[in-house]
Design a protein around this motif. Structure first.
Motif, PDB file in Angstrom:
ATOM      1  N   LEU A 144       9.995  19.050  -8.441  1.00 24.12           N
ATOM      2  CA  LEU A 144      10.440  20.246  -7.735  1.00 24.12           C
ATOM      3  C   LEU A 144      11.885  20.088  -7.278  1.00 24.12           C
ATOM      4  N   ALA A 145      12.214  18.968  -6.683  1.00 24.28           N
ATOM      5  CA  ALA A 145      13.577  18.715  -6.209  1.00 24.28           C
ATOM      6  C   ALA A 145      14.562  18.739  -7.381  1.00 24.28           C
ATOM      7  N   LYS A 146      14.153  18.155  -8.493  1.00 25.71           N
ATOM      8  CA  LYS A 146      15.015  18.122  -9.679  1.00 25.71           C
ATOM      9  C   LYS A 146      15.270  19.534 -10.196  1.00 25.71           C
ATOM     10  N   VAL A 147      14.223  20.343 -10.288  1.00 25.45           N
ATOM     11  CA  VAL A 147      14.378  21.717 -10.775  1.00 25.45           C
ATOM     12  C   VAL A 147      15.241  22.531  -9.821  1.00 25.45           C
ATOM     13  N   GLU A 148      15.049  22.351  -8.519  1.00 24.49           N
ATOM     14  CA  GLU A 148      15.876  23.062  -7.545  1.00 24.49           C
ATOM     15  C   GLU A 148      17.341  22.670  -7.685  1.00 24.49           C
ATOM     16  N   ASP A 149      17.609  21.378  -7.905  1.00 27.41           N
ATOM     17  CA  ASP A 149      18.988  20.913  -8.118  1.00 27.41           C
ATOM     18  C   ASP A 149      19.578  21.537  -9.383  1.00 27.41           C
ATOM     19  N   GLU A 150      18.782  21.603 -10.447  1.00 28.50           N
ATOM     20  CA  GLU A 150      19.251  22.206 -11.695  1.00 28.50           C
ATOM     21  C   GLU A 150      19.581  23.685 -11.491  1.00 28.50           C
ATOM     22  N   ILE A 151      18.737  24.375 -10.736  1.00 29.52           N
ATOM     23  CA  ILE A 151      18.986  25.793 -10.453  1.00 29.52           C
ATOM     24  C   ILE A 151      20.278  25.947  -9.664  1.00 29.52           C
ATOM     25  N   GLN A 152      20.474  25.105  -8.691  1.00 29.09           N
ATOM     26  CA  GLN A 152      21.707  25.124  -7.887  1.00 29.09           C
ATOM     27  C   GLN A 152      22.923  24.921  -8.778  1.00 29.09           C
ATOM     28  N   THR A 153      22.845  23.937  -9.676  1.00 27.53           N
ATOM     29  CA  THR A 153      23.955  23.647 -10.589  1.00 27.53           C
ATOM     30  C   THR A 153      24.227  24.840 -11.499  1.00 27.53           C
ATOM     31  N   LEU A 154      23.162  25.406 -12.070  1.00 27.06           N
ATOM     32  CA  LEU A 154      23.325  26.552 -12.961  1.00 27.06           C
ATOM     33  C   LEU A 154      23.912  27.750 -12.229  1.00 27.06           C
ATOM     34  N   THR A 155      23.522  27.934 -10.978  1.00 29.40           N
ATOM     35  CA  THR A 155      24.071  29.030 -10.176  1.00 29.40           C
ATOM     36  C   THR A 155      25.570  28.833  -9.975  1.00 29.40           C
ATOM     37  N   GLN A 156      25.981  27.591  -9.694  1.00 32.31           N
ATOM     38  CA  GLN A 156      27.399  27.300  -9.511  1.00 32.31           C
ATOM     39  C   GLN A 156      28.174  27.493 -10.810  1.00 32.31           C
ATOM     40  N   VAL A 157      27.593  27.065 -11.935  1.00 33.82           N
ATOM     41  CA  VAL A 157      28.242  27.223 -13.240  1.00 33.82           C
ATOM     42  C   VAL A 157      28.386  28.709 -13.563  1.00 33.82           C
ATOM     43  N   LEU A 158      27.335  29.481 -13.314  1.00 32.90           N
ATOM     44  CA  LEU A 158      27.387  30.917 -13.571  1.00 32.90           C
ATOM     45  C   LEU A 158      28.475  31.584 -12.733  1.00 32.90           C
TER      46      LEU A 158
END
Length: 133
Positions: A47-61
Protein backbone atom coordinates in the motif's frame (compact mmCIF):
# COMPACT_ATOMS: atom_id res chain seq x y z
CA UNK A 1 7.00 1.35 7.80
CA UNK A 2 6.51 3.67 10.71
CA UNK A 3 2.75 3.41 10.15
CA UNK A 4 2.94 -0.31 10.90
CA UNK A 5 4.59 0.42 14.23
CA UNK A 6 1.83 2.87 15.22
CA UNK A 7 -1.17 1.48 16.98
CA UNK A 8 -4.33 0.86 14.94
CA UNK A 9 -6.08 3.65 16.90
CA UNK A 10 -3.93 6.54 15.55
CA UNK A 11 -5.15 8.73 12.71
CA UNK A 12 -2.96 9.51 9.67
CA UNK A 13 -1.11 12.84 9.76
CA UNK A 14 -2.13 13.92 6.25
CA UNK A 15 -5.47 14.98 4.83
CA UNK A 16 -6.74 12.52 2.21
CA UNK A 17 -6.37 13.66 -1.39
CA UNK A 18 -9.29 13.90 -3.78
CA UNK A 19 -10.30 10.40 -4.79
CA UNK A 20 -8.56 8.74 -1.88
CA UNK A 21 -10.60 5.96 -0.36
CA UNK A 22 -12.35 7.00 2.83
CA UNK A 23 -11.42 3.70 4.48
CA UNK A 24 -7.70 4.43 4.13
CA UNK A 25 -8.21 7.94 5.51
CA UNK A 26 -9.68 6.60 8.76
CA UNK A 27 -6.79 4.28 9.44
CA UNK A 28 -6.01 0.61 9.21
CA UNK A 29 -8.79 -1.76 10.12
CA UNK A 30 -8.16 -4.87 12.16
CA UNK A 31 -6.95 -7.74 10.00
CA UNK A 32 -9.47 -10.37 8.98
CA UNK A 33 -9.16 -13.53 11.08
CA UNK A 34 -7.56 -15.52 8.23
CA UNK A 35 -4.79 -12.94 7.62
CA UNK A 36 -1.50 -13.38 9.43
CA UNK A 37 0.47 -10.46 10.79
CA UNK A 38 3.12 -11.12 8.13
CA UNK A 39 0.52 -10.91 5.33
CA UNK A 40 -0.87 -7.76 6.85
CA UNK A 41 2.63 -6.23 7.00
CA UNK A 42 3.26 -7.13 3.34
CA UNK A 43 -0.01 -5.54 2.30
CA UNK A 44 0.78 -2.38 4.23
CA UNK A 45 4.19 -2.18 2.55
CA UNK A 46 2.56 -2.68 -0.86
CA UNK A 47 0.00 0.00 0.00
CA UNK A 48 2.76 2.45 0.93
CA UNK A 49 4.61 1.64 -2.29
CA UNK A 50 1.52 2.19 -4.45
CA UNK A 51 0.75 5.47 -2.66
CA UNK A 52 4.34 6.63 -3.30
CA UNK A 53 4.02 5.69 -6.97
CA UNK A 54 0.77 7.64 -7.23
CA UNK A 55 2.43 10.65 -5.61
CA UNK A 56 5.33 10.43 -8.07
CA UNK A 57 3.00 10.08 -11.06
CA UNK A 58 0.97 13.06 -9.87
CA UNK A 59 4.14 15.17 -9.66
CA UNK A 60 5.28 13.99 -13.12
CA UNK A 61 1.86 14.79 -14.59
CA UNK A 62 1.91 18.29 -13.07
CA UNK A 63 5.38 18.89 -14.54
CA UNK A 64 4.24 17.67 -17.98
CA UNK A 65 1.16 19.90 -17.86
CA UNK A 66 3.38 22.89 -17.04
CA UNK A 67 5.71 21.95 -19.91
CA UNK A 68 2.72 21.69 -22.25
CA UNK A 69 1.45 25.12 -21.19
CA UNK A 70 4.92 26.63 -21.74
CA UNK A 71 5.21 25.13 -25.23
CA UNK A 72 1.73 26.34 -26.18
CA UNK A 73 2.53 29.81 -24.86
CA UNK A 74 5.75 29.92 -26.93
CA UNK A 75 3.83 28.82 -30.03
CA UNK A 76 1.18 31.47 -29.41
CA UNK A 77 -1.56 28.93 -28.87
CA UNK A 78 -4.11 30.52 -26.57
CA UNK A 79 -7.15 28.87 -25.02
CA UNK A 80 -9.32 30.99 -27.34
CA UNK A 81 -7.41 29.73 -30.40
CA UNK A 82 -7.83 26.14 -29.20
CA UNK A 83 -11.55 26.70 -28.68
CA UNK A 84 -11.90 28.15 -32.19
CA UNK A 85 -10.03 25.18 -33.66
CA UNK A 86 -12.17 22.71 -31.74
CA UNK A 87 -15.39 24.39 -32.84
CA UNK A 88 -14.21 24.53 -36.43
CA UNK A 89 -13.20 20.87 -36.39
CA UNK A 90 -16.48 19.84 -34.78
CA UNK A 91 -18.50 21.85 -37.30
CA UNK A 92 -16.58 20.25 -40.16
CA UNK A 93 -17.29 16.79 -38.72
CA UNK A 94 -20.99 17.64 -38.38
CA UNK A 95 -21.33 19.00 -41.91
CA UNK A 96 -19.63 15.97 -43.44
CA UNK A 97 -21.76 13.50 -41.52
CA UNK A 98 -24.31 11.40 -43.38
CA UNK A 99 -27.13 12.51 -41.10
CA UNK A 100 -26.38 16.19 -41.73
CA UNK A 101 -26.22 15.70 -45.51
CA UNK A 102 -29.50 13.77 -45.56
CA UNK A 103 -31.22 16.33 -43.37
CA UNK A 104 -29.88 19.18 -45.49
CA UNK A 105 -31.07 17.52 -48.70
CA UNK A 106 -34.50 16.81 -47.22
CA UNK A 107 -34.90 20.39 -46.00
CA UNK A 108 -33.76 21.71 -49.37
CA UNK A 109 -36.34 19.58 -51.17
CA UNK A 110 -39.02 20.63 -48.70
CA UNK A 111 -38.11 24.28 -49.26
CA UNK A 112 -38.33 23.86 -53.03
CA UNK A 113 -41.73 22.18 -52.74
CA UNK A 114 -42.98 24.88 -50.36
CA UNK A 115 -41.77 27.58 -52.76
CA UNK A 116 -43.54 25.89 -55.65
CA UNK A 117 -46.73 25.51 -53.60
CA UNK A 118 -46.73 29.19 -52.57
CA UNK A 119 -46.05 30.21 -56.15
CA UNK A 120 -48.95 28.09 -57.41
CA UNK A 121 -51.20 29.43 -54.66
CA UNK A 122 -50.20 33.01 -55.51
CA UNK A 123 -50.96 32.39 -59.18
CA UNK A 124 -54.32 30.86 -58.32
CA UNK A 125 -55.21 33.81 -56.10
CA UNK A 126 -54.16 36.24 -58.83
CA UNK A 127 -56.38 34.42 -61.36
CA UNK A 128 -59.31 34.46 -58.96
CA UNK A 129 -58.86 38.16 -58.34
CA UNK A 130 -58.73 38.82 -62.07
CA UNK A 131 -61.89 36.77 -62.54
CA UNK A 132 -63.65 38.82 -59.87
CA UNK A 133 -62.86 42.08 -61.68
Amino acid sequence: MEDAEKGPQEQPDSVPEVGEDAVTAVGPSPPPPAMTEEERQELQEELAKVEDEIQTLTQVLAAKEKQLADIKRKLGITPLNELKQNISKTWQEVTTSTAYRRTSETLSQAGQKATAAFSNMGSAISRKLEDVR
